[in-house]
Scaffold this active site. Structure first.
Site, PDB file in Angstrom:
ATOM      1  N   TYR A 132       6.059  -8.202   2.825  1.00 48.50           N
ATOM      2  CA  TYR A 132       6.067  -6.820   2.346  1.00 48.50           C
ATOM      3  C   TYR A 132       6.512  -6.817   0.878  1.00 48.50           C
ATOM      4  CZ  TYR A 132       6.436  -5.358   7.320  1.00 48.50           C
ATOM      5  OH  TYR A 132       6.249  -5.159   8.657  1.00 48.50           O
TER       6      TYR A 132
ATOM      7  N   ASP B  22       7.899  -4.535  -0.665  1.00 43.14           N
ATOM      8  CA  ASP B  22       9.148  -3.796  -0.892  1.00 43.14           C
ATOM      9  C   ASP B  22      10.366  -4.560  -0.382  1.00 43.14           C
ATOM     10  OD1 ASP B  22       8.934  -3.557   1.845  1.00 43.14           O
ATOM     11  OD2 ASP B  22       8.789  -1.368   1.868  1.00 43.14           O
TER      12      ASP B  22
ATOM     13  N   ALA C 291       0.800  -1.234   0.000  1.00 43.73           N
ATOM     14  CA  ALA C 291       0.000   0.000   0.000  1.00 43.73           C
ATOM     15  C   ALA C 291       0.825   1.273   0.000  1.00 43.73           C
ATOM     16  CB  ALA C 291      -0.939   0.001   1.209  1.00 43.73           C
ATOM     17  N   GLY C 292       2.094   1.163   0.399  1.00 45.00           N
ATOM     18  CA  GLY C 292       2.913   2.373   0.513  1.00 45.00           C
ATOM     19  C   GLY C 292       3.221   2.986  -0.843  1.00 45.00           C
TER      20      GLY C 292
ATOM     21  N   ASN D  33      12.578  -7.893  14.215  1.00 39.65           N
ATOM     22  CA  ASN D  33      11.523  -8.385  13.324  1.00 39.65           C
ATOM     23  C   ASN D  33      11.837  -7.997  11.886  1.00 39.65           C
ATOM     24  OD1 ASN D  33       9.074  -9.080  12.112  1.00 39.65           O
ATOM     25  ND2 ASN D  33       8.017  -7.243  12.846  1.00 39.65           N
TER      26      ASN D  33
ATOM     27  N   LYS E 244       6.090   2.540  -5.190  1.00 38.49           N
ATOM     28  CA  LYS E 244       7.431   2.005  -4.905  1.00 38.49           C
ATOM     29  C   LYS E 244       7.631   0.572  -5.374  1.00 38.49           C
ATOM     30  CE  LYS E 244       8.458   1.084  -0.524  1.00 38.49           C
ATOM     31  NZ  LYS E 244       8.961   1.282   0.850  1.00 38.49           N
TER      32      LYS E 244
ATOM     33  N   ALA F 274      28.594  -7.804 -44.871  1.00 41.87           N
ATOM     34  CA  ALA F 274      28.716  -6.639 -43.986  1.00 41.87           C
ATOM     35  C   ALA F 274      27.893  -5.476 -44.520  1.00 41.87           C
ATOM     36  CB  ALA F 274      30.178  -6.232 -43.882  1.00 41.87           C
TER      37      ALA F 274
ATOM     38  N   ARG G 202       9.999   8.389  -0.592  1.00 46.74           N
ATOM     39  CA  ARG G 202      11.449   8.589  -0.694  1.00 46.74           C
ATOM     40  C   ARG G 202      12.016   8.157  -2.047  1.00 46.74           C
ATOM     41  NH1 ARG G 202      14.208   6.024   4.355  1.00 46.74           N
ATOM     42  NH2 ARG G 202      12.146   5.217   4.889  1.00 46.74           N
TER      43      ARG G 202
ATOM     44  N   LYS H 195      16.134  -7.690 -34.972  1.00 49.22           N
ATOM     45  CA  LYS H 195      14.856  -7.418 -34.304  1.00 49.22           C
ATOM     46  C   LYS H 195      13.760  -8.231 -34.980  1.00 49.22           C
ATOM     47  CE  LYS H 195      11.625  -5.148 -35.463  1.00 49.22           C
ATOM     48  NZ  LYS H 195      10.543  -4.287 -35.977  1.00 49.22           N
TER      49      LYS H 195
HETATM   50  C1  UD1 Z   1       7.710  -2.777  10.496  1.00 50.46           C
HETATM   51  C2  UD1 Z   1       7.436  -3.610  11.735  1.00 50.46           C
HETATM   52  C3  UD1 Z   1       8.736  -3.760  12.527  1.00 50.46           C
HETATM   53  C4  UD1 Z   1       9.801  -4.389  11.659  1.00 50.46           C
HETATM   54  C5  UD1 Z   1       9.985  -3.574  10.371  1.00 50.46           C
HETATM   55  C6  UD1 Z   1      10.894  -4.333   9.428  1.00 50.46           C
HETATM   56  C7  UD1 Z   1       5.131  -3.132  12.391  1.00 50.46           C
HETATM   57  C8  UD1 Z   1       4.263  -2.366  13.321  1.00 50.46           C
HETATM   58  N1  UD1 Z   1       6.422  -2.937  12.536  1.00 50.46           N
HETATM   59  O1  UD1 Z   1       8.092  -1.488  10.952  1.00 50.46           O
HETATM   60  O2  UD1 Z   1       8.518  -4.574  13.647  1.00 50.46           O
HETATM   61  O3  UD1 Z   1      11.030  -4.465  12.344  1.00 50.46           O
HETATM   62  O4  UD1 Z   1       8.723  -3.378   9.708  1.00 50.46           O
HETATM   63  O5  UD1 Z   1      11.162  -3.521   8.318  1.00 50.46           O
HETATM   64  O6  UD1 Z   1       4.634  -3.901  11.617  1.00 50.46           O
HETATM   65  N2  UD1 Z   1       2.165  -0.657   5.358  1.00 50.46           N
HETATM   66  C9  UD1 Z   1       0.923  -0.592   4.789  1.00 50.46           C
HETATM   67  N3  UD1 Z   1      -0.067   0.085   5.419  1.00 50.46           N
HETATM   68  C10 UD1 Z   1       0.128   0.709   6.606  1.00 50.46           C
HETATM   69  C11 UD1 Z   1       1.415   0.659   7.178  1.00 50.46           C
HETATM   70  C12 UD1 Z   1       2.407  -0.041   6.530  1.00 50.46           C
HETATM   71  O7  UD1 Z   1       0.707  -1.163   3.715  1.00 50.46           O
HETATM   72  O8  UD1 Z   1      -0.827   1.287   7.115  1.00 50.46           O
HETATM   73  C13 UD1 Z   1       3.243  -1.381   4.663  1.00 50.46           C
HETATM   74  C14 UD1 Z   1       4.378  -0.465   4.252  1.00 50.46           C
HETATM   75  O9  UD1 Z   1       4.183   0.043   2.932  1.00 50.46           O
HETATM   76  C15 UD1 Z   1       5.574  -1.369   4.327  1.00 50.46           C
HETATM   77  C16 UD1 Z   1       5.216  -2.336   5.442  1.00 50.46           C
HETATM   78  O10 UD1 Z   1       3.812  -2.300   5.567  1.00 50.46           O
HETATM   79  O11 UD1 Z   1       5.779  -2.115   3.136  1.00 50.46           O
HETATM   80  C17 UD1 Z   1       5.876  -1.972   6.763  1.00 50.46           C
HETATM   81  O12 UD1 Z   1       5.492  -0.686   7.145  1.00 50.46           O
HETATM   82  P1  UD1 Z   1       6.533   0.340   7.738  1.00 50.46           P
HETATM   83  O13 UD1 Z   1       5.832   1.609   7.992  1.00 50.46           O
HETATM   84  O14 UD1 Z   1       7.768   0.388   6.929  1.00 50.46           O
HETATM   85  O15 UD1 Z   1       6.847  -0.346   9.141  1.00 50.46           O
HETATM   86  P2  UD1 Z   1       8.135  -0.173  10.036  1.00 50.46           P
HETATM   87  O16 UD1 Z   1       7.929   0.978  10.954  1.00 50.46           O
HETATM   88  O17 UD1 Z   1       9.350  -0.198   9.216  1.00 50.46           O
END
Ligand code: UD1
Ligand code: MG
Length: 448
Positions: free
Chosen positions: A101, A103, A12-13, A171, A24, A364, A17, A335
């Site tokens: 995730y 990403d 969803a992100g 984690n 992303k 050639a 950045r 091609k």
């Molecule tokens: C999260 C973990 C953390 C872990 C870290 C590893 C949680 C609360 N924390 O933290 O324990 O060490 O990842 O990288 O889970 N996302 C959504 N919707 C949201 C929020 C996040 O889709 O509402 C997605 C983000 O796009 C991302 C992933 O979930 O791909 C993680 O979110 P992010 O905000 O990066 O969590 P961290 O704070 O890094």
């Protein structure tokens, strides 16, 4: 291993950045979007169902992940909230639900299988993939029982007390849930924390409070890399390239200078292939056994038959089909064309929208003039034909089997098999003309 498994991919992100118009997770690593890397890993795990949680207004992402179902997380209220976007699809599942995730494209099938197996082995409510980074700042800490090793809680960085902050077992974000009680656990998570978010990681404490057990296993930090910036994208690319190069070599290919060869996730290279330095493989390339690809060649969406000889400096564009034992030499571009077995296009040619018959020889500087500004037209060159150097074949054109085209010709229409054809202005020769010219010019200019 046959696992009962569903996968939820968080995508969803927007990834601000990255400073990009693209979501992303649509940025590519080794020629494949990050989200598709994760989806393909799920497929290799033989997941029954893969669900993608997307952000609002991401039609390109939805199209990219099709036919997998997508669920929109409208407000970004935390990782637990994100997973619950797929709530309706999660209801009634059994077995394992793995949360990944989009990403983080580097987790291997073996690692994820190990996690799912660990969850199943103890029938745990949650299994978490942990790692030990040099600097744990920013990550959720895995709090374990010193004697039993059981996972007690995940505490987010912002919520840690001093003792918890000192823990370096973190984690990775990958969690595997027992499907049957997953929804009840996630729905019990609140947002009473520093960020006011619904933390997926709170699932561990919630499950334990209900009397369930949880477990954490460890993985190498390298696999856990999450991409938030272009610099991290480049790090992921480097790791992936390294893996792909090793796999190609393990499959029986020689990469003389592996670090200068760039592969795609779907590149297929046979045995006893030699790849010289500085070769780039775009998506969709298959290379047969015993092929040599010489330095500085670029290949995409093409097939190279066995024992063919490519380059140096060859460019194989989409739709190039190179037959067994064929040769495509320096500064040759192919091609959407079939170069049949044993044919030779050795130097400085463009062959597009064409067939070059078996064992034909293309001199050639031969150009297939395939485009009139409106249409692409076909060139057909028969088996064993010989095209003299610097010929322009103006498509549509057909050169019969065994025909010879004289050097420097411009050919249209149809040439019969075994005929000689040439277009050439009559040659003029004037005896002594050059010497007289120089004499006259010297007199005129005073220069020698
Ligand atoms: C999260 C973990 C953390 C872990 C870290 C590893 C949680 C609360 N924390 O933290 O324990 O060490 O990842 O990288 O889970 N996302 C959504 N919707 C949201 C929020 C996040 O889709 O509402 C997605 C983000 O796009 C991302 C992933 O979930 O791909 C993680 O979110 P992010 O905000 O990066 O969590 P961290 O704070 O890094
Ligand atoms: Mg993060």
């Amino acid at each position: 291993m046959s696992l009962e498994l569903s996968v939820v991919v968080l995508a969803a992100g927007m990834g601000t950045r990255m400073k990009s118009a693209l979501p992303k997770v649509m940025h590519k690593v080794a020629g494949k979007t990050m989200v598709n890397h994760v989806i393909d890993t799920a497929a290799k795990l033989d997941a029954d169902k893969t669900m993608i949680v997307v952000g609002p207004d991401m039609p390109k992402l939805v199209a990219t992940v099709a036919p997998h179902p997508t669920f929109e997380q409208t407000d970004r209220l935390g990782t637990a909230h994100a997973v619950l976007a797929a709530k309706d699809a999660l209801a009634g599942l059994s077995g394992n639900v793995l949360v990944l995730y989009a990403d983080s494209p580097l987790f291997t099938v073996e690692t994820l299988e190990r996690l799912v197996s660990a969850r199943e082995a103890g029938d745990h409510a949650v299994a978490v993939l942990g790692f030990r980074p040099d600097d744990p700042a920013g990550y959720g800490r895995l709090v374990t029982d010193v004697t039993s090793g059981e996972l007690l809680a995940i505490v987010e960085d912002k919520e840690c007390d001093a003792t918890q902050r000192a823990i370096n077992f973190c984690n990775s974000g990958v969690m595997c849930f027992r499907a049957e009680d997953m929804l009840a656990t996630l729905e019990a998570i609140d947002n009473a924390n520093a960020k006011g978010e619904f933390y997926l990681t709170d699932a561990v404490a919630v499950a334990r409070a209900k009397g369930h057990s949880c477990v954490a296993i460890e993985v190498d930090e390298e696999e856990t890399l999450g991409v938030n910036s272009r610099a991290q994208l480049a790090v992921a690319e480097a790791i992936m390239q390294d893996r792909l190069r090793k796999a190609a070599m393990e499959g029986g290919a020689t990469l003389i200078d592996p670090a200068s060869v760039f592969l795609c996730a779907d590149t297929k290279i046979g045995r006893d292939v030699i790849v010289e330095p500085n070769v780039v493989f775009g998506p969709g390339v298959t290379v047969g056994d015993n092929v040599v690809i010489k330095a500085f060649s670029h290949l995409e969406s093409c097939n190279v038959g066995e024992a063919a000889d490519i380059g140096p400096y060859a460019r194989l564009r989409p739709g190039a089909e190179i037959g067994a034992g064929a040769k495509v030499g320096n500064f040759v571009e192919i091609k959407k064309a079939v170069v049949e077995d044993g044919a030779k296009v050795n130097h400085l040619s463009y062959i597009g929208d064409a067939r070059v018959g078996a064992k034909a020889n293309i001199g050639a500087g031969t150009i297939t003039c395939n485009y009139d500004g409106y249409r692409k037209q076909h060139t057909d060159i028969g088996a064993g034909a010989f095209i003299g150097s610097n010929s322009a074949l103006v498509a549509p054109v057909e050169i019969g089997d065994g025909a010879i085209v004289g050097a420097g010709s411009t050919i249209t229409g149809k040439v019969e098999a075994d005929a000689l054809t040439l277009t050439r202005a009559e040659r003029i020769e004037k005896a002594g003309w050059a010497a007289k010219f120089r004499e006259k010019m010297r007199a005129l200019t005073g220069k020698n």
